[in-house]
Write a protein that holds these residues in place. Structure first.
Motif, PDB file in Angstrom:
ATOM      1  N   CYS A 231       6.851 -28.155   0.984  1.00 36.58           N
ATOM      2  CA  CYS A 231       8.028 -27.306   1.227  1.00 36.58           C
ATOM      3  C   CYS A 231       8.502 -27.405   2.684  1.00 36.58           C
ATOM      4  N   GLY A 232       7.731 -28.061   3.528  1.00 34.25           N
ATOM      5  CA  GLY A 232       8.122 -28.217   4.927  1.00 34.25           C
ATOM      6  C   GLY A 232       8.340 -26.878   5.596  1.00 34.25           C
ATOM      7  N   GLU A 233       9.403 -26.752   6.346  1.00 27.04           N
ATOM      8  CA  GLU A 233       9.665 -25.522   7.088  1.00 27.04           C
ATOM      9  C   GLU A 233       9.992 -24.340   6.166  1.00 27.04           C
ATOM     10  N   GLU A 234      10.333 -24.658   4.910  1.00 28.53           N
ATOM     11  CA  GLU A 234      10.611 -23.556   3.967  1.00 28.53           C
ATOM     12  C   GLU A 234       9.329 -22.867   3.491  1.00 28.53           C
ATOM     13  N   ALA A 235       8.178 -23.461   3.813  1.00 25.32           N
ATOM     14  CA  ALA A 235       6.893 -22.855   3.435  1.00 25.32           C
ATOM     15  C   ALA A 235       6.601 -21.727   4.409  1.00 25.32           C
ATOM     16  N   MET A 236       7.322 -20.638   4.259  1.00 27.31           N
ATOM     17  CA  MET A 236       7.412 -19.608   5.296  1.00 27.31           C
ATOM     18  C   MET A 236       6.092 -19.007   5.744  1.00 27.31           C
ATOM     19  N   GLU A 237       6.094 -18.531   6.983  1.00 31.00           N
ATOM     20  CA  GLU A 237       4.894 -17.922   7.542  1.00 31.00           C
ATOM     21  C   GLU A 237       4.532 -16.649   6.786  1.00 31.00           C
ATOM     22  N   LEU A 238       3.244 -16.487   6.619  1.00 33.09           N
ATOM     23  CA  LEU A 238       2.704 -15.341   5.887  1.00 33.09           C
ATOM     24  C   LEU A 238       2.493 -14.209   6.894  1.00 33.09           C
ATOM     25  N   LEU A 239       3.607 -13.560   7.248  1.00 31.83           N
ATOM     26  CA  LEU A 239       3.577 -12.601   8.352  1.00 31.83           C
ATOM     27  C   LEU A 239       2.924 -11.287   7.975  1.00 31.83           C
ATOM     28  N   HIS A 240       3.026 -10.929   6.710  1.00 35.77           N
ATOM     29  CA  HIS A 240       2.390  -9.680   6.259  1.00 35.77           C
ATOM     30  C   HIS A 240       2.180  -9.770   4.760  1.00 35.77           C
ATOM     31  N   ASN A 241       1.168  -9.055   4.269  1.00 36.48           N
ATOM     32  CA  ASN A 241       0.798  -9.179   2.854  1.00 36.48           C
ATOM     33  C   ASN A 241       0.126  -7.904   2.335  1.00 36.48           C
ATOM     34  N   SER A 242       0.653  -6.759   2.743  1.00 36.81           N
ATOM     35  CA  SER A 242       0.059  -5.496   2.313  1.00 36.81           C
ATOM     36  C   SER A 242       1.017  -4.727   1.414  1.00 36.81           C
ATOM     37  N   ARG A 243       0.448  -4.144   0.374  1.00 37.84           N
ATOM     38  CA  ARG A 243       1.260  -3.305  -0.517  1.00 37.84           C
ATOM     39  C   ARG A 243       1.401  -1.929   0.125  1.00 37.84           C
ATOM     40  N   PRO A 244       2.571  -1.316   0.064  1.00 41.09           N
ATOM     41  CA  PRO A 244       2.718   0.060   0.580  1.00 41.09           C
ATOM     42  C   PRO A 244       1.864   1.043  -0.228  1.00 41.09           C
ATOM     43  N   THR A 245       1.555   2.191   0.374  1.00 38.19           N
ATOM     44  CA  THR A 245       0.694   3.157  -0.319  1.00 38.19           C
ATOM     45  C   THR A 245       1.441   3.825  -1.476  1.00 38.19           C
ATOM     46  N   LEU A 246       0.636   4.273  -2.456  1.00 39.25           N
ATOM     47  CA  LEU A 246       1.149   4.955  -3.646  1.00 39.25           C
ATOM     48  C   LEU A 246       0.487   6.323  -3.730  1.00 39.25           C
ATOM     49  N   PRO A 247       1.061   7.234  -4.533  1.00 40.35           N
ATOM     50  CA  PRO A 247       0.502   8.600  -4.565  1.00 40.35           C
ATOM     51  C   PRO A 247      -0.915   8.646  -5.132  1.00 40.35           C
ATOM     52  N   LEU A 248      -1.751   9.489  -4.535  1.00 42.60           N
ATOM     53  CA  LEU A 248      -3.107   9.712  -5.056  1.00 42.60           C
ATOM     54  C   LEU A 248      -3.031  10.490  -6.368  1.00 42.60           C
ATOM     55  N   GLY A 249      -2.016  11.349  -6.477  1.00 44.68           N
ATOM     56  CA  GLY A 249      -1.845  12.135  -7.713  1.00 44.68           C
ATOM     57  C   GLY A 249      -3.039  13.035  -7.962  1.00 44.68           C
ATOM     58  N   ASN A 250      -3.503  13.024  -9.223  1.00 45.45           N
ATOM     59  CA  ASN A 250      -4.605  13.921  -9.611  1.00 45.45           C
ATOM     60  C   ASN A 250      -5.984  13.356  -9.336  1.00 45.45           C
ATOM     61  N   ARG A 251      -6.032  12.169  -8.713  1.00 46.43           N
ATOM     62  CA  ARG A 251      -7.343  11.536  -8.533  1.00 46.43           C
ATOM     63  C   ARG A 251      -8.172  12.240  -7.469  1.00 46.43           C
ATOM     64  N   GLU A 252      -9.495  12.205  -7.682  1.00 45.18           N
ATOM     65  CA  GLU A 252     -10.387  12.813  -6.706  1.00 45.18           C
ATOM     66  C   GLU A 252     -10.754  11.798  -5.625  1.00 45.18           C
ATOM     67  N   LEU A 253     -10.559  12.215  -4.378  1.00 46.67           N
ATOM     68  CA  LEU A 253     -10.953  11.408  -3.227  1.00 46.67           C
ATOM     69  C   LEU A 253     -12.256  12.015  -2.724  1.00 46.67           C
ATOM     70  N   ARG A 254     -13.324  11.215  -2.700  1.00 44.32           N
ATOM     71  CA  ARG A 254     -14.610  11.747  -2.264  1.00 44.32           C
ATOM     72  C   ARG A 254     -15.023  11.148  -0.930  1.00 44.32           C
ATOM     73  N   ASP A 255     -15.782  11.933  -0.222  1.00 47.33           N
ATOM     74  CA  ASP A 255     -16.155  11.638   1.149  1.00 47.33           C
ATOM     75  C   ASP A 255     -17.686  11.523   1.214  1.00 47.33           C
ATOM     76  N   TYR A 256     -18.182  10.373   1.644  1.00 48.63           N
ATOM     77  CA  TYR A 256     -19.627  10.181   1.779  1.00 48.63           C
ATOM     78  C   TYR A 256     -19.986   9.968   3.244  1.00 48.63           C
ATOM     79  N   GLY A 257     -20.787  10.842   3.774  1.00 43.83           N
ATOM     80  CA  GLY A 257     -21.298  10.633   5.137  1.00 43.83           C
ATOM     81  C   GLY A 257     -20.351  11.155   6.191  1.00 43.83           C
ATOM     82  N   GLY A 258     -20.889  11.434   7.389  1.00 40.61           N
ATOM     83  CA  GLY A 258     -20.089  12.096   8.418  1.00 40.61           C
ATOM     84  C   GLY A 258     -19.362  11.176   9.364  1.00 40.61           C
TER      85      GLY A 258
END
Ligand code: SG7
Ligand code: ZN
Length: 258
Positions: A231-258
């Motif tokens: 693809c040459g120069e069209e093989a664009m740089e991979l500048l970022h690759n993270s999905r934006p956050t989504l709602p936790l909703g009713n899920r339980e978030l648990r915490d282990y350790g201090g």
């Protein structure tokens, strides 16, 4: 074909599960996490001396463990044993952005994911990837600081896998345990793969303590390209690759350790 990765807004058309109620990543609201004081410790036993492949699938770099026997158990995983399949990284266009999970709204400069599958219940990674308790991903937040010496074994190979489809073999010993922070405290919640098909099969275990990588190491990740060499120069740089956050909703978030 020189088209680059599809962006998260378009995923739900082809992958209806991406609209589900158990999606990842999420923002970790540290005040909402419920404590799990007496849980068994999370334990890992990783193989150091084996050949690994480092690949550019067009949306990250990924290290394939090639079937070696590296195990994760304990913590929120019940009595099941999970085996390390691969690990990969997410990053951003600039320092301070690029993690998938955020903590009290704050982004980090990147996030390592060590992907494990449930060998107690399933026969293959592919089978496990479709089950509610099939995968366990360890997430490590990356912040800019000193050079990470273990990660450098991968980073120095990135110029050789610049384009999509490129792959090299790493024969140096590498200890995946050295990719994890010193303190084992973490948050955990039920979630999904953060890329299509966004299957809701992941027990997420996100370490609280970030790990340092250098600005140079992050800059080398951004030099990877999403397209093939043809693809040459069209093989664009991979500048970022993270999905934006989504709602936790009713899920339980648990915490282990201090
Ligand atoms: C990365 O994240 C890749 C994918 C991975 C995906 O894009 O490492 O893996 C492959 C085989 O390319 O997808 C099925 C799978 O592991 C999602 O993983 S993640 O949720 O940990 N980010
Ligand atoms: Zn990931």
């Amino acid at each position: 074909m020189c088209s680059v990765i599809d962006w998260p807004e378009t995923w739900t058309e082809k992958f209806p599960e991406a609209r589900g109620a158990r999606q990842s990543p999420v923002d970790i609201d540290t005040t909402a996490a419920s404590s799990s004081g007496s849980a068994p410790p999370l334990e890992w036993r990783y193989s150091v001396n084996h050949t690994r492949s480092v690949v550019n699938p067009g949306y990250c770099w990924r290290v394939d463990e090639n079937g070696y026997d590296s195990e994760l158990r304990g913590g929120p995983l019940g009595t099941d044993v999970y085996k390390l399949q691969q690990w990969h990284c997410h990053w951003g266009a600039v320092d301070g952005q690029g993690s998938e999970h955020t903590v009290d709204g704050r982004s980090f400069s990147g996030e390592l994911h060590l992907v494990h599958w449930n060998t107690s219940k399933y026969n293959s990674f592919t089978e496990a990837a479709g089950q509610y308790d099939g995968l366990a991903v360890l997430g490590v937040l990356l912040m800019v600081g000193k050079k990470h010496t273990e990660l450098e074994k991968v980073v120095r190979l990135l110029p050789f896998i610049r384009h999509k489809g490129d792959k090299v073999t790493m024969s140096d010993p590498l200890d995946p345990a050295r990719l994890l922070p010193a303190r084992a405290a973490y948050w955990t919640y039920p979630g999904s793969l953060t890329t299509p098909p966004c299957t809701e099969s992941v027990t997420w275990i996100l370490f609280k303590e970030p790990v340092e990588v250098s600005a140079e190491q992050l800059a080398l990740m951004r030099k990877l390209r999403c397209g093939e060499a043809s693809c040459g120069e069209e093989a664009m740089e991979l500048l970022h690759n993270s999905r934006p956050t989504l709602p936790l909703g009713n899920r339980e978030l648990r915490d282990y350790g201090g």
